[in-house]
Design an enzyme around this catalytic site. Structure first.
Site, PDB file in Angstrom:
ATOM      1  N   ASP A   1     -40.079  14.128  23.110  1.00  0.00           N
ATOM      2  CA  ASP A   1     -41.537  14.089  23.048  1.00  0.00           C
ATOM      3  C   ASP A   1     -42.126  13.086  24.031  1.00  0.00           C
ATOM      4  OD1 ASP A   1     -41.820  16.081  21.182  1.00  0.00           O
ATOM      5  OD2 ASP A   1     -41.886  14.740  19.465  1.00  0.00           O
ATOM      6  N   GLU A   6     -52.154   9.170  20.269  1.00  0.00           N
ATOM      7  CA  GLU A   6     -52.973   8.194  19.572  1.00  0.00           C
ATOM      8  C   GLU A   6     -53.243   6.970  20.439  1.00  0.00           C
ATOM      9  OE1 GLU A   6     -49.072   6.933  19.533  1.00  0.00           O
ATOM     10  OE2 GLU A   6     -49.532   8.445  18.005  1.00  0.00           O
ATOM     11  N   ALA A  15     -52.871  16.574  17.267  1.00  0.00           N
ATOM     12  CA  ALA A  15     -51.534  16.749  17.845  1.00  0.00           C
ATOM     13  C   ALA A  15     -50.647  15.553  17.588  1.00  0.00           C
ATOM     14  CB  ALA A  15     -51.655  17.002  19.350  1.00  0.00           C
ATOM     15  N   THR A  27     -48.701  13.602  13.332  1.00  0.00           N
ATOM     16  CA  THR A  27     -47.384  13.499  12.681  1.00  0.00           C
ATOM     17  C   THR A  27     -46.513  12.417  13.314  1.00  0.00           C
ATOM     18  OG1 THR A  27     -46.415  15.182  14.132  1.00  0.00           O
ATOM     19  CG2 THR A  27     -47.381  15.944  12.070  1.00  0.00           C
ATOM     20  N   ALA A  28     -47.061  11.686  14.285  1.00  0.00           N
ATOM     21  CA  ALA A  28     -46.276  10.643  14.953  1.00  0.00           C
ATOM     22  C   ALA A  28     -46.524   9.298  14.262  1.00  0.00           C
ATOM     23  CB  ALA A  28     -46.633  10.616  16.436  1.00  0.00           C
ATOM     24  N   TYR A  29     -46.950   8.291  15.002  1.00  0.00           N
ATOM     25  CA  TYR A  29     -47.150   6.953  14.437  1.00  0.00           C
ATOM     26  C   TYR A  29     -48.144   6.984  13.278  1.00  0.00           C
ATOM     27  CZ  TYR A  29     -47.673   1.825  14.624  1.00  0.00           C
ATOM     28  OH  TYR A  29     -47.695   0.489  14.334  1.00  0.00           O
ATOM     29  N   ASN A  30     -49.173   7.806  13.395  1.00  0.00           N
ATOM     30  CA  ASN A  30     -50.167   7.933  12.335  1.00  0.00           C
ATOM     31  C   ASN A  30     -49.525   8.299  10.999  1.00  0.00           C
ATOM     32  OD1 ASN A  30     -53.035   8.624  11.250  1.00  0.00           O
ATOM     33  ND2 ASN A  30     -51.935  10.555  11.041  1.00  0.00           N
ATOM     34  N   SER A  38     -46.365   7.901  10.119  1.00  0.00           N
ATOM     35  CA  SER A  38     -45.498   6.809   9.671  1.00  0.00           C
ATOM     36  C   SER A  38     -46.297   5.708   8.982  1.00  0.00           C
ATOM     37  CB  SER A  38     -44.732   6.224  10.864  1.00  0.00           C
ATOM     38  OG  SER A  38     -43.876   7.182  11.437  1.00  0.00           O
TER      39      SER A  38
END
Length: 274
Positions: free
Chosen positions: A64, A135, A172, A175-178, A180
């Site tokens: 990614d 983000e 988009a 689902t990443a750092y947000n 977590s």
């Protein structure tokens, strides 16, 4: 490239191997990992490879992080990017196979996403601008928690947030750092942004907010010398910020290709049931 009977053929690096390219010219880009470099060599051998400025489609090989870097690098070209996972994680990537690439590209479905624009002012008076597909994060850069003031569209919504940081995420990137940080997963076609605190201390129970995509978020750092804060936009960081302004950049569009039934909308829904 060779024209035969009005049809265009691309000859790869392997002797005697040719492929008719109905999808147009392909640029193959790869991360530095051995797996990605080996895949690039194989795909170039099979399907050819042109410079990204000449390409009708770009194939990105990596994880990614490499996909985000490719989208940033090629945003001026208005060329769709099809990623195949040769990294550790590939939420934005399709599964890797050197077989039937042309057919997969022809059938691929396109998702269009808009990045965030970050404008940051530092303690030294310098201004920085960056774009973020996933983000923008403000994170404490010292031993003490950050103190932040949050305004939305010019109105102060939170006078003081004591925390390790705060995240403004696109659908988009939700689902990443947000995610977590216990932020919400957003449908890809939703016109909202997620504002999510990282380890909020005061107000302790605050879990963040959903904002319209049109919102302009300003975050001021309270006592920036005593409690230094850095800002990060897709791994492009600025140290010792005084304030940061974040908005969705609708004038810029990134085009990402996915195999049918495996687009971002499906992945974001599926992620909520894992």
């Amino acid at each position: 490239m060779r024209a035969i009977g009005g049809l265009q053929f691309y000859l790869g690096g392997c002797q005697g191997y040719g492929q008719m390219l109905k999808v147009g010219k392909i640029a193959v880009l790869a991360s530095d990992s051995p797996d990605a470099q080996a895949a690039k060599s194989d795909l170039t051998c099979r399907y050819g490879n042109v410079a990204e400025e000449e390409a009708d489609m770009i194939v990105a090989l990596g994880g990614d992080g490499f996909m985000l870097g490719t989208l940033h690098m090629t945003r001026e070209l208005d060329v769709p990017v099809y990623g195949m996972n040769r990294g550790t994680f590939g939420f934005l990537m399709n599964s890797y196979s050197e077989i039937n690439l042309l057919e997969r590209l022809e059938l691929a479905e396109e998702e269009v996403i808009n990045p965030l624009s970050m404008r940051a002012n530092t303690m030294s008076g310098n201004h920085h601008r960056s774009l973020a597909i996933n983000e923008v994060s403000l994170l404490r850069a010292g031993p003490q928690a950050a103190k932040l003031k949050i305004s939305v569209d010019g109105k102060v919504r939170m006078e003081e947030l004591v925390c390790d940081g705060v995240i403004v995420s696109t659908p988009a990137g939700s689902t990443a750092y947000n995610y977590s940080a216990h932020g919400p997963i957003l449908p890809i076609d939703s016109d909202v942004l997620a504002l999510t605190p990282v380890a909020a201390y005061r107000p302790r129970r605050w879990r963040g907010a959903l904002l319209p995509k049109s919102a302009v978020v300003r975050i001021d750092v309270v006592h920036p010398q005593k409690r230094p804060v850095m800002a990060d936009a897709d791994s492009r960081w600025v140290e010792n910020v005084k304030w940061v302004e974040i908005r969705s950049e609708s004038r810029i569009s990134h085009r990402i290709l996915f195999d049918p039934g495996h687009g971002l909308q499906e992945r974001l829904i599926r992620e909520q049931f894992v």
